[in-house]
Design a protein around this motif. Structure first.
Motif, PDB file in Angstrom:
ATOM      1  N   LEU A 165      74.706  17.637  10.028  1.00 11.99           N
ATOM      2  CA  LEU A 165      75.063  16.810  11.072  1.00 11.99           C
ATOM      3  C   LEU A 165      73.854  16.549  12.043  1.00 11.99           C
ATOM      4  O   LEU A 165      73.753  15.454  12.890  1.00 11.99           O
ATOM      5  N   TYR A 166      72.969  17.527  12.275  1.00 10.66           N
ATOM      6  CA  TYR A 166      71.657  17.236  12.962  1.00 10.66           C
ATOM      7  C   TYR A 166      70.771  16.131  12.679  1.00 10.66           C
ATOM      8  O   TYR A 166      70.733  15.439  13.644  1.00 10.66           O
ATOM      9  N   ALA A 167      70.853  15.854  11.443  1.00  9.25           N
ATOM     10  CA  ALA A 167      70.111  14.411  10.990  1.00  9.25           C
ATOM     11  C   ALA A 167      70.828  13.358  11.412  1.00  9.25           C
ATOM     12  O   ALA A 167      70.413  12.295  11.639  1.00  9.25           O
ATOM     13  N   LEU A 168      72.195  13.287  11.303  1.00 11.61           N
ATOM     14  CA  LEU A 168      73.123  12.307  11.392  1.00 11.61           C
ATOM     15  C   LEU A 168      72.987  12.066  12.885  1.00 11.61           C
ATOM     16  O   LEU A 168      73.020  10.843  13.292  1.00 11.61           O
ATOM     17  N   ARG A 169      73.299  13.007  13.747  1.00 13.67           N
ATOM     18  CA  ARG A 169      73.260  12.806  15.329  1.00 13.67           C
ATOM     19  C   ARG A 169      71.919  12.101  15.771  1.00 13.67           C
ATOM     20  O   ARG A 169      71.935  11.138  16.589  1.00 13.67           O
ATOM     21  N   ASP A 170      70.609  12.456  15.025  1.00 14.92           N
ATOM     22  CA  ASP A 170      69.536  11.981  15.454  1.00 14.92           C
ATOM     23  C   ASP A 170      69.477  10.133  15.231  1.00 14.92           C
ATOM     24  O   ASP A 170      68.731   9.648  16.176  1.00 14.92           O
ATOM     25  N   VAL A 171      70.042   9.762  14.272  1.00 18.46           N
ATOM     26  CA  VAL A 171      70.154   8.122  14.093  1.00 18.46           C
ATOM     27  C   VAL A 171      71.398   7.490  14.307  1.00 18.46           C
ATOM     28  O   VAL A 171      71.539   6.416  13.887  1.00 18.46           O
ATOM     29  N   THR A 172      72.388   8.306  15.201  1.00 18.44           N
ATOM     30  CA  THR A 172      73.492   7.497  15.552  1.00 18.44           C
ATOM     31  C   THR A 172      73.811   7.492  17.160  1.00 18.44           C
ATOM     32  O   THR A 172      74.905   7.248  17.516  1.00 18.44           O
ATOM     33  N   ALA A 173      72.900   7.837  17.749  1.00 15.73           N
ATOM     34  CA  ALA A 173      72.742   8.113  19.531  1.00 15.73           C
ATOM     35  C   ALA A 173      73.730   9.035  19.858  1.00 15.73           C
ATOM     36  O   ALA A 173      74.282   8.656  20.808  1.00 15.73           O
ATOM     37  N   THR A 174      73.832  10.124  19.235  1.00 13.68           N
ATOM     38  CA  THR A 174      74.827  11.212  19.673  1.00 13.68           C
ATOM     39  C   THR A 174      74.341  12.305  19.802  1.00 13.68           C
ATOM     40  O   THR A 174      74.943  13.606  19.551  1.00 13.68           O
ATOM     41  N   VAL A 175      72.854  12.350  20.195  1.00  7.48           N
ATOM     42  CA  VAL A 175      72.404  13.603  20.494  1.00  7.48           C
ATOM     43  C   VAL A 175      72.815  14.488  21.783  1.00  7.48           C
ATOM     44  O   VAL A 175      73.181  15.545  21.802  1.00  7.48           O
ATOM     45  N   ASP A 176      72.677  13.659  22.706  1.00  2.00           N
ATOM     46  CA  ASP A 176      72.689  14.164  24.176  1.00  2.00           C
ATOM     47  C   ASP A 176      74.147  14.320  24.706  1.00  2.00           C
ATOM     48  O   ASP A 176      74.763  14.093  25.478  1.00  2.00           O
ATOM     49  N   SER A 177      74.888  15.182  23.642  1.00  2.00           N
ATOM     50  CA  SER A 177      76.205  15.702  24.096  1.00  2.00           C
ATOM     51  C   SER A 177      76.320  17.181  24.317  1.00  2.00           C
ATOM     52  O   SER A 177      75.863  18.069  23.400  1.00  2.00           O
ATOM     53  N   VAL A 178      76.959  17.752  25.421  1.00  2.00           N
ATOM     54  CA  VAL A 178      76.697  19.207  25.538  1.00  2.00           C
ATOM     55  C   VAL A 178      77.413  19.827  24.589  1.00  2.00           C
ATOM     56  O   VAL A 178      76.785  21.027  23.958  1.00  2.00           O
ATOM     57  N   PRO A 179      78.799  19.551  24.151  1.00  2.00           N
ATOM     58  CA  PRO A 179      79.212  20.457  23.210  1.00  2.00           C
ATOM     59  C   PRO A 179      78.905  20.403  21.827  1.00  2.00           C
ATOM     60  O   PRO A 179      78.496  21.315  21.046  1.00  2.00           O
ATOM     61  N   LEU A 180      78.201  19.257  21.538  1.00  2.00           N
ATOM     62  CA  LEU A 180      77.628  19.075  20.093  1.00  2.00           C
ATOM     63  C   LEU A 180      76.230  19.920  20.206  1.00  2.00           C
ATOM     64  O   LEU A 180      75.957  20.378  19.125  1.00  2.00           O
ATOM     65  N   ILE A 181      75.488  19.813  21.046  1.00  2.00           N
ATOM     66  CA  ILE A 181      74.145  20.525  21.055  1.00  2.00           C
ATOM     67  C   ILE A 181      74.407  21.957  21.249  1.00  2.00           C
ATOM     68  O   ILE A 181      74.020  22.836  20.524  1.00  2.00           O
ATOM     69  N   ALA A 182      75.247  22.399  22.042  1.00  2.00           N
ATOM     70  CA  ALA A 182      75.938  23.819  22.043  1.00  2.00           C
ATOM     71  C   ALA A 182      76.322  24.317  20.659  1.00  2.00           C
ATOM     72  O   ALA A 182      75.694  25.499  20.153  1.00  2.00           O
TER      73      ALA A 182
END
Length: 450
Positions: A165-182
């Motif tokens: 999921l970490y790699a996928l978030r990096d290339v789908t513009a979904t990085v800076d989300s509080v619950p996903l980051i936490a």
């Protein structure tokens, strides 16, 4: 039977998923049943509509349980982990892990790669010739015993769902989300075997958390998750508006970290943050009674050379060439290839340096990734950056450029110049360390005052 389309649609429409649904989706993505394109759609829906506390907790638990947990119970002492939420020029871990280990506090750290405009600790360490970040759990545990410190990548057995999921978030513009980051952070931190944890929650233009409200929410979420799993956590909110230090990229940041461990740059924002985090970790590790005492202990290890020596030992233990730690200028292909200069019309004092713009420029040089399959250039980045408060004369150097691909240079030259604001007087700015949070609530950093 799992129906990922139903779950994607529910999240798209703002509905809350059950813990069982979240777990099933994560398990199916981890084993390949759910493809990237469907998980990308779910991540974007979660990014736009948020996750409830229950969904975030379920996501954390699902990722944690997707693999094995590292057992460090046989290692003497209180093991203290550290995590940063990411920023530009953030080489804090490279300094902090050997520093705290030299204070007698064991530190075991699983790190990540570059994410969005921020650099990754693993990418930086792998810029050291020969350095291995892919350690087995046995090697990881042994190094904590032998050296009191280790920085490694996630093994295939630790939180494999988060790694995908970490790699996928990096290339789908979904990085800076509080619950996903936490959820991502805590699934790794809870698996790495530490007894306590210090969280560097960055706030500002160059961070994923742009506002104090977002940073506070992330800190509170992660500390609460830690408490639920019996891990004592302290979050420290630090400022990330301008790059930390005078280097951004892979090898340029390693070289600056070495200089800091030698005792240079002691009065910078970078080292202010390092000392604050070190003080917290030394207290949690039982080697000091107060944060102030912990800071003093850490500073003595820098002054004596013990912290630098521990970093050299860590590098050698993980297959790296310790000679480049002794002489960073001797690293092959690391010399700057050009210098970006101010225009002939520019004169005054640097009052601002946009960390976000500079972070993207470093990615364009090759220091980061645009797709999850991209390789990074180990030498790419900037050094000798002018920073806030520095005088600038017409045509003066603003940054030295390092890259293995000279064709990237012209594309970043204008961006670097635009990242700078030069005027006659530096305005008031946020302090490097803003506040700290534990289960007992928020206090001013270093004061203990509410």
């Amino acid at each position: 039977m799992l129906n990922p389309v139903r779950l994607i649609a529910a999240k798209r429409d703002g509905e809350a998923l059950s813990a069982d649904d979240v777990t099933a989706l994560v398990e199916a993505y981890t084993d390949g049943t759910v493809p990237d394109y469907q998980m990308s759609a779910f991540l974007m829906a979660a990014y736009l509509n948020g996750l409830t506390d229950g969904e975030a907790a379920a996501l954390t638990e699902a990722m944690l349980q997707s693999g094995s947990h590292i057992d460090l119970s046989g290692v003497p002492g209180t093991k203290v982990g550290k995590h940063s939420t990411g920023g530009v020029g953030d080489k804090v871990s490279l300094i902090l892990v050997p520093l705290v280990a030299s204070c007698g506090v064991p530190v075991a750290k699983l790190s990540g790669r570059g994410l969005g405009h921020t650099g990754g600790t693993l990418d930086k360490l792998e810029a050291i010739p020969g350095f291995r970040t892919a350690l087995s759990i046995k090697e990881y545990r042994r190094q904590v015993v032998d050296l009191g410190g280790v920085i490694a990548g996630q093994t295939g057995d630790v939180a494999p769902a988060d790694r995908k999921l970490y790699a996928l978030r990096d290339v789908t513009a979904t990085v800076d989300s509080v619950p996903l980051i936490a959820a991502s952070i805590m699934s790794k931190k809870l698996a790495e075997g530490n007894d306590a944890l210090v969280l560097d929650v960055k706030c500002g233009r160059g961070a994923f958390m742009k506002t104090e409200a977002e940073a506070r929410r992330l800190a509170e979420t992660m500390v609460a998750i830690g408490a639920e799993h019996g891990v004592s956590a302290t979050a420290v909110m630090t400022t990330m508006d301008v790059p930390l230090g005078r280097a951004v990229g892979n090898w340029p940041e390693v070289a600056e970290a070495v200089a800091c461990l030698r005792g240079e740059h002691g009065d910078t924002s970078l080292m202010t943050i390092v000392r604050a985090l070190a003080g917290e970790m030394v207290v949690l590790g039982g080697r000091a009674d107060t944060v102030e005492e912990g800071v003093e202990t850490a500073q003595k290890r820098i002054d004596s050379g013990a912290a630098l020596d521990r970093f050299r030992q860590l590098v050698a233990a993980q297959g790296g060439d310790p000679q480049v730690i002794d002489d960073p200028s001797g690293r092959p292909d690391s010399a700057p290839v050009t210098t970006i200069r101010a225009s002939e019309e520019t004169s005054g004092i640097v009052v601002d340096l946009d960390a976000l713009v500079l972070g993207h420029a470093a990615v364009d040089l090759g220091a980061g990734r645009r797709t999850k399959e991209d390789d990074v250039d180990p030498v790419a980045g900037f050094s000798a950056l002018k920073t806030v408060g520095d005088p600038v004369e017409p045509g003066a150097p603003l940054a030295r450029v390092h890259t293995s691909d000279p064709s990237t240079i012209e594309g970043v030259r204008a961006a670097v110049r635009e990242a700078y604001t030069v005027a006659e007087e530096v305005p008031d700015r946020f302090p490097p360390v803003r506040a700290r949070y534990t289960v007992d609530g928020w206090t001013d950093a270093g004061t203990g005052q509410d």
